[in-house]
Design an enzyme around this catalytic site. Sequence first.
Site, PDB file in Angstrom:
ATOM      1  N   LYS A 280      46.934  51.835  53.830  1.00 15.61           N
ATOM      2  CA  LYS A 280      47.757  50.795  53.496  1.00 15.61           C
ATOM      3  C   LYS A 280      49.329  51.508  53.730  1.00 15.61           C
ATOM      4  O   LYS A 280      49.299  52.632  53.344  1.00 15.61           O
ATOM      5  CB  LYS A 280      47.739  50.444  51.928  1.00 15.61           C
ATOM      6  CG  LYS A 280      48.317  49.288  51.492  1.00 15.61           C
ATOM      7  CD  LYS A 280      47.977  48.768  50.090  1.00 15.61           C
ATOM      8  CE  LYS A 280      48.426  47.672  49.715  1.00 15.61           C
ATOM      9  NZ  LYS A 280      47.953  47.216  48.523  1.00 15.61           N
ATOM     10  N   GLU A 365      39.763  39.103  35.814  1.00 17.37           N
ATOM     11  CA  GLU A 365      40.455  38.477  34.376  1.00 17.37           C
ATOM     12  C   GLU A 365      39.345  37.961  33.588  1.00 17.37           C
ATOM     13  O   GLU A 365      39.563  38.132  32.363  1.00 17.37           O
ATOM     14  CB  GLU A 365      41.377  37.436  34.891  1.00 17.37           C
ATOM     15  CG  GLU A 365      42.672  37.850  35.569  1.00 17.37           C
ATOM     16  CD  GLU A 365      42.569  38.062  37.143  1.00 17.37           C
ATOM     17  OE1 GLU A 365      41.355  37.812  37.761  1.00 17.37           O
ATOM     18  OE2 GLU A 365      43.619  38.579  37.632  1.00 17.37           O
ATOM     19  N   ARG A 393      42.118  32.332  35.625  1.00 10.07           N
ATOM     20  CA  ARG A 393      41.214  32.604  35.853  1.00 10.07           C
ATOM     21  C   ARG A 393      40.174  32.729  34.792  1.00 10.07           C
ATOM     22  O   ARG A 393      38.947  32.501  34.826  1.00 10.07           O
ATOM     23  CB  ARG A 393      40.943  33.854  36.847  1.00 10.07           C
ATOM     24  CG  ARG A 393      41.335  33.906  38.234  1.00 10.07           C
ATOM     25  CD  ARG A 393      39.953  33.253  38.960  1.00 10.07           C
ATOM     26  NE  ARG A 393      40.477  32.889  40.360  1.00 10.07           N
ATOM     27  CZ  ARG A 393      40.556  33.857  41.334  1.00 10.07           C
ATOM     28  NH1 ARG A 393      40.241  34.800  41.192  1.00 10.07           N
ATOM     29  NH2 ARG A 393      40.838  33.356  42.642  1.00 10.07           N
TER      30      ARG A 393
END
Length: 635
Positions: A280, A365, A393
């Site tokens: 990344k 979540e 969610r």
Amino acid sequence: MLLPTIQQPEQLKNLSVQELEELAVEIRQFLIEKLSVTGGHLASNLGVVELTLALHYCFDSPRDKMIYDVGHQTYVHKILTSRMDKFDTLRKHKGLCGFIKRTESEHDVWEAGHSSTSLSAAMGMALARDLKGEDNRVIAMIGDGALTGGMAFEALNHIGHEKKKLVVILNDNEMSIAPNVGAMHNYLSKIRSDRHYLRAKDEVESLLKKIPAIGDRLAKTAEKMKDSLKYMMVPGILFEELGFTYLGPVDGHDLNKLIDTLTLADNVDGPVLIHAVTTKGKGYHPAENDSHKWHGISPYKIESGQVLKSVGNPMYTEVFGQTLVDLGKQDDRIVAVTPAMPGGSGLIPFSKEFPHRMIDVGIAEQHAATMCAALAMEGMKPVFAVYSTFMQRAYDQIVHDICRHNANVMFAIDRAGFVGADGETHQGVYDIAFMRHIPNIVLMMPKDENELRHMMYTALQYNDGPIAYRYPRINGTGVALDERLECIPIGTWEKLTSGEGCAILACGPMVEVAEEAEAMLKREGIQVQIVNARFLKPLDSAMLDHLASSGTAMIVLEESSQAGSLGSAVLEYYAEQGTHDVVVSLMGIEDRFIEHGSIKEQRAEVGLTAEAVCTRVRDLISPASGNLSKRSFPS
Ligand SMILES: Cc1ncc(C[n+]2csc(CCOP(=O)(O)OP(=O)(O)O)c2C)c(N)n1
Ligand SMILES: CC(=O)[C@@H](O)[C@H](O)COP(=O)(O)O
Ligand SMILES: [Mg+2]
């Protein structure tokens, strides 16, 4: 320079791998330069340059469906699909969206913003393809962070069962926004990093090939041995057992290997999972070094990597994070739970102070919410720290596990209201509507960061069930912070002006907008009164009764969906009371998605400005208004 010549992805097919590699260098340079001015999701996009090039080299978009999970890592896809010239408008009002956007290009086939939807979308598109008798390919790119989302496991389970032909590229860079967490992450790490593991695998496979099939009994033993050895040695066995052909781990920056692997995958009949290992922030030292910080970055100086931070008062998030540390010192029952957003939710100070009391569950979540309910039922004081938009969610878990149990869960709902550049997928404008109708919940919103602290203290002292405070993605007002925190009586609003005249019931940052309007109207000799409607549930019924009895026209001013939020609650209240001769005018967000831009531009777009409030007041009090005809339904 090759990049300026690329207008369509099919042009890539005429390039050599060496030319593709040159293109990758140019794309990285382009991203680093453009995002130094616009900001954006730099690290994620730097990590998928070769993956995206290989994808468009091997497959034929848009006939072949390319689905990107979250969609924050699609800048390279946009560069390759004729949008290079729009990058100066990235995440700007009416400019290039920071996520996949179907209205921008035929190559954008699946929009997201929220994580972990790509595999379900891939399954749907593969199923539709087969039902229509078509033969296009379906490829989903999902990150290791997004793979921690429950939806992804639901889809893996189904895809492996149905065995539809589709390709899943797992972009494994060991990072979510923060360092990734979870058993799946640990499993991938084992595959990724255990070189011995991979060498042994080759030796085992060559050994297995030497075992001749001797007689039935021995052959069966040999077969069992092969399976158990394979089980031990073949990486990705978990995915194989789920019905996928696992290919990898493959270097996600090696174009030759990527092209070979994608070509191999394309020849497999059934679901394939390619485990690509990437870095990344690849190619830009500051981003590689700290991809958490550079996940979503503000404009910066390229040479030094110095971020050009906007000046201003501490963000609400920062005040929340520091206050939670203070409260955490007073009460060791406090446990902070975050679904993969420790940094964004301001929990890093708390995690440093109380490493065992800050729990990052990954992008989960639903799990976070239910776990908080259980924590509360066991006497802890859990803080469910979650962005408004991502809390969507966990709606069922909030109803079924937290509120129905009347569990003492504290919700720290960040990014409440407009969020700016992330746009329509991230606006925190629905939580009042979907929370206030759930029994047992108390829902608050402070007018400033000082009141936020008092609300956090109130929530900690409250032991009659779930209680939530919501706050915006903006700087605080700069108000002085009280040292001593006190409980705010539940369900009490605050009258901020002594005047009479039209009452503006405002919540959160809309209080400042109301105060600006009040000053403007005063110059015209028009008096208004401002009420800080800081409880969204329960309402301040005494205040509402008083306003109605005095015949005051009211405006409900809120940065949330007009349908179902505070304004609706006020209208419902009066209707239930049988109070019919009251004028309530709603000023909220109309019934449509509000796209990316600045928060100021988003408020202007929907009329949440001081000027608009002044206009509404003038309309309400003008003689021609005929109050009753002004009974206002959502505009
Ligand atoms: C449901 C949901 N929760 C949280 C987020 C916030 N979020 C955006 S990207 C991200 C991490 C994604 O990690 P990964 O999939 O590995 O992608 P990478 O940035 O590493 O390429 C998170 C947590 C989200 N977009 N959706
Ligand atoms: C893509 C995504 O969902 C996150 O990166 C999000 O953009 C973070 O939002 P903040 O910048 O408000 O923390
Ligand atoms: Mg990742």
